[in-house]
Write an enzyme that holds these catalytic residues in place. Structure first.
Site, PDB file in Angstrom:
ATOM      1  N   GLU A 175      -8.727  19.252   4.856  1.00  0.00           N
ATOM      2  CA  GLU A 175      -8.361  19.501   6.260  1.00  0.00           C
ATOM      3  C   GLU A 175      -8.755  20.901   6.700  1.00  0.00           C
ATOM      4  OE1 GLU A 175      -4.646  16.393   6.710  1.00  0.00           O
ATOM      5  OE2 GLU A 175      -4.144  18.481   6.402  1.00  0.00           O
ATOM      6  N   GLU A 368      -6.950   9.956   3.683  1.00  0.00           N
ATOM      7  CA  GLU A 368      -5.485  10.038   3.815  1.00  0.00           C
ATOM      8  C   GLU A 368      -5.060   9.205   5.007  1.00  0.00           C
ATOM      9  OE1 GLU A 368      -3.403  13.783   3.864  1.00  0.00           O
ATOM     10  OE2 GLU A 368      -4.899  14.711   2.572  1.00  0.00           O
TER      11      GLU A 368
HETATM   12  C1  BG6 Z   1      -2.034  16.178   5.022  1.00  0.00           C
HETATM   13  C2  BG6 Z   1      -2.211  16.938   3.745  1.00  0.00           C
HETATM   14  O1  BG6 Z   1      -1.926  17.081   6.051  1.00  0.00           O
HETATM   15  O2  BG6 Z   1      -0.924  15.374   5.181  1.00  0.00           O
HETATM   16  C3  BG6 Z   1      -1.334  16.493   2.599  1.00  0.00           C
HETATM   17  O3  BG6 Z   1      -3.549  16.932   3.348  1.00  0.00           O
HETATM   18  C4  BG6 Z   1       0.028  16.138   3.143  1.00  0.00           C
HETATM   19  O4  BG6 Z   1      -1.297  17.531   1.653  1.00  0.00           O
HETATM   20  C5  BG6 Z   1      -0.153  14.949   4.074  1.00  0.00           C
HETATM   21  O5  BG6 Z   1       0.982  15.874   2.164  1.00  0.00           O
HETATM   22  C6  BG6 Z   1       1.137  14.387   4.613  1.00  0.00           C
HETATM   23  O6  BG6 Z   1       1.878  15.388   5.212  1.00  0.00           O
HETATM   24  P1  BG6 Z   1       3.381  15.676   4.789  1.00  0.00           P
HETATM   25  O7  BG6 Z   1       3.716  16.881   5.551  1.00  0.00           O
HETATM   26  O8  BG6 Z   1       4.139  14.475   5.204  1.00  0.00           O
HETATM   27  O9  BG6 Z   1       3.380  15.880   3.334  1.00  0.00           O
END
Ligand code: BG6
Length: 474
Positions: A175, A368
């Site tokens: 990101e 993701e």
């Molecule tokens: C992304 C990141 O922003 O979202 C991850 O790359 C992160 O590291 C994921 O865990 C989900 O976000 P969160 O804040 O729910 O863990």
């Protein structure tokens, strides 16, 4: 079920994603140095602590460091063809600026790769995922300092030299666009955000972009079969109304994210980005060598995270603030939100896939996506499990939109939903914000046995993979 009914192609890279600092634990084992996460016990919103504190769940996380073999076997059982994980930079270079790497750290990832190979799982490696060595933050102010490019180059040379023959898919920075919003977590910038000048912030961005291009260059030399992707946080921005001023405002906000893909794919700063820098009074130091690196070493594919979409408006009186991933946006009145306020928008994933494909014509990898939710462990026929129907619905609906994008002609390489096994949240540092197909018995207070249990979504995903999406509910 006939193969013609399967909406996903043979060779589609089904899998799941994690990051070292959110799963490994063993924060002071194996010669590992401290990373910025070791002073972020409460996540993104709290200032870093002076040193490690016992209340940091990431010190143990889910103990992947000792349980990786069992976890990768569970992924294989689901049918994963790929597994995205990151290498903890501070396991390889504990301080970040040493001349020689830490062999114990390198050997750990050899073992992880052995397990992937044993199960026929293609590794997808993030080189830097919010876990820069703390020393680089405290001594150099992170990516504001040009010296970081050299330290990162040394690190990637070691990685490509050691693992280049075993790992085909690499992501340079997780990101990368998030550094604009989370300068410490994403850019290891120790200067507090309120005191950081726009020039320093954009200089840090520039250094990361150059380092990313340099990683691609090094890969071409040391690991010619490797394919290198950038990784951006995708958060589509819709106009709040059809008012042309809102449409323009949405375009401009969207471009603050799109610029990163533009630069990685096209190899130069776009005009709208240069205008933004000029108007913000930002003066950057960009050398001829930097320009050549960016132009000559563009990426093979674009990967991204997608959880949430937002709106934008030019009308200050209509502006409200809703939650986004890392940074906020104007909420969409048509969408529902998760328990953490992230608005759920499966169609947005199809929109992003089409937008990126139209814009860049590069293969796209969804690395993701997922629903962070509270889970309740129950017993079904004497076996502990979680009946996570909401998660199944979320993933189902997003995958249906991926299938639509494939039918639109978009080249989608694969799908690795986030936190395929429960892990520690990046934004809130909680374990109770769970994403996994596999439940990990550990709570926010650190209690629990760390045992693993298959959730209902485990069997659901297994079937989706086996049927190449034919089992999805439309
Ligand atoms: C992304 C990141 O922003 O979202 C991850 O790359 C992160 O590291 C994921 O865990 C989900 O976000 P969160 O804040 O729910 O863990």
């Amino acid at each position: 079920m006939t193969s013609t009914a399967a909406p996903f192609p043979e060779g589609f890279l089904w899998g799941g994603a994690t990051a070292a600092n959110q799963v490994e634990g063993a924060f002071a084992e194996g010669g590992k140095g401290l990373s910025i996460q070791d002073v972020m016990p409460h996540g993104l919103m709290s200032p870093p602590t002076d040193g490690p504190t016992d209340d940091n769940l990431k010190q143990v996380a889910i103990d992947f460091y000792h349980r990786y073999a069992q976890d990768i076997a569970l992924f294989a059982e689901m049918g994963f063809r790929t597994f995205r994980f990151s290498i903890a930079w501070s396991r390889i270079f504990p301080l970040g600026d040493e001349a020689e790497p830490n062999e114990e750290g390198l050997a750990f990832y050899d073992r992880v790769l052995d397990q992937c190979e044993k199960h026929g799982i293609e590794p997808l490696v993030t080189i830097s995922h919010y876990e820069t060595p703390l020393h680089l933050a405290r001594t150099y102010d992170g990516w504001v300092n040009r010296e970081l490019i050299g330290f990162y180059e040394r690190y990637v040379r070691v990685l490509f030299g050691r693992y280049g023959h075993r790992v085909r898919y690499w992501l340079t920075f997780n990101e990368i666009n998030s550094v604009l919003h989370a300068p410490f977590m994403s850019g290891a910038i120790a200067t507090p955000k309120e005191q950081l000048t726009a020039s320093d912030l954009y200089q840090a961005v520039h250094h990361e972009l150059v380092a990313s291009a340099l990683a691609t260059k090094v890969a071409r030399e040391l690991a010619p079969s490797a394919r290198i992707g950038c990784m951006v946080l995708a958060m589509p921005v819709y106009p709040l109304t059809p008012d042309p001023d809102d449409v323009l405002a949405a375009l401009q906000t969207d471009r603050t994210n799109l610029a990163f893909g533009d630069i990685h794919v096209r190899g130069e700063y776009p005009g709208y980005y240069l205008r933004h820098l000029r108007e913000a009074g930002v003066e950057l130091t960009i050398t001829d060598e930097d320009r050549a690196l960016l132009a000559e070493h563009t990426v093979d594919f674009v990967s991204f995270s997608y959880y949430v979409s937002v709106c934008e408006t030019a009308d200050a009186s209509a502006r409200t603030t809703g939650a986004g991933n890392i940074f906020p946006g104007v909420p969409n009145p048509h969408l529902q939100a998760s328990a953490w306020g992230w608005q759920i928008d499966p169609v947005g994933l199809r929109i992003v896939l089409n937008q990126f494909w139209d814009r860049w014509r590069k293969p796209l990898f969804i690395v993701e996506n997922g629903l962070g939710a509270k889970d309740e462990l129950v017993e079904v026929d004497g076996v502990p499990t979680v009946l996570d129907d909401d998660r199944i619905s979320y993933l189902n609906d997003h995958l249906v939109q991926v299938a639509e994008a494939l039918a639109d002609g978009v080249d989608v390489m694969g799908y690795t939903p986030w936190g395929c096994i429960d892990l520690v949240s990046a934004s809130t540092a909680q374990l109770s914000k769970r994403y996994g197909f596999v439940y990990v018995d550990r709570d926010d207070d650190g209690s629990g046995t760390l045992a693993r249990y298959r959730k209902k979504s485990f069997g659901w995903y297994q079937e989706v993979i086996a049927s190449r999406g034919a089992s999805l509910r439309r």
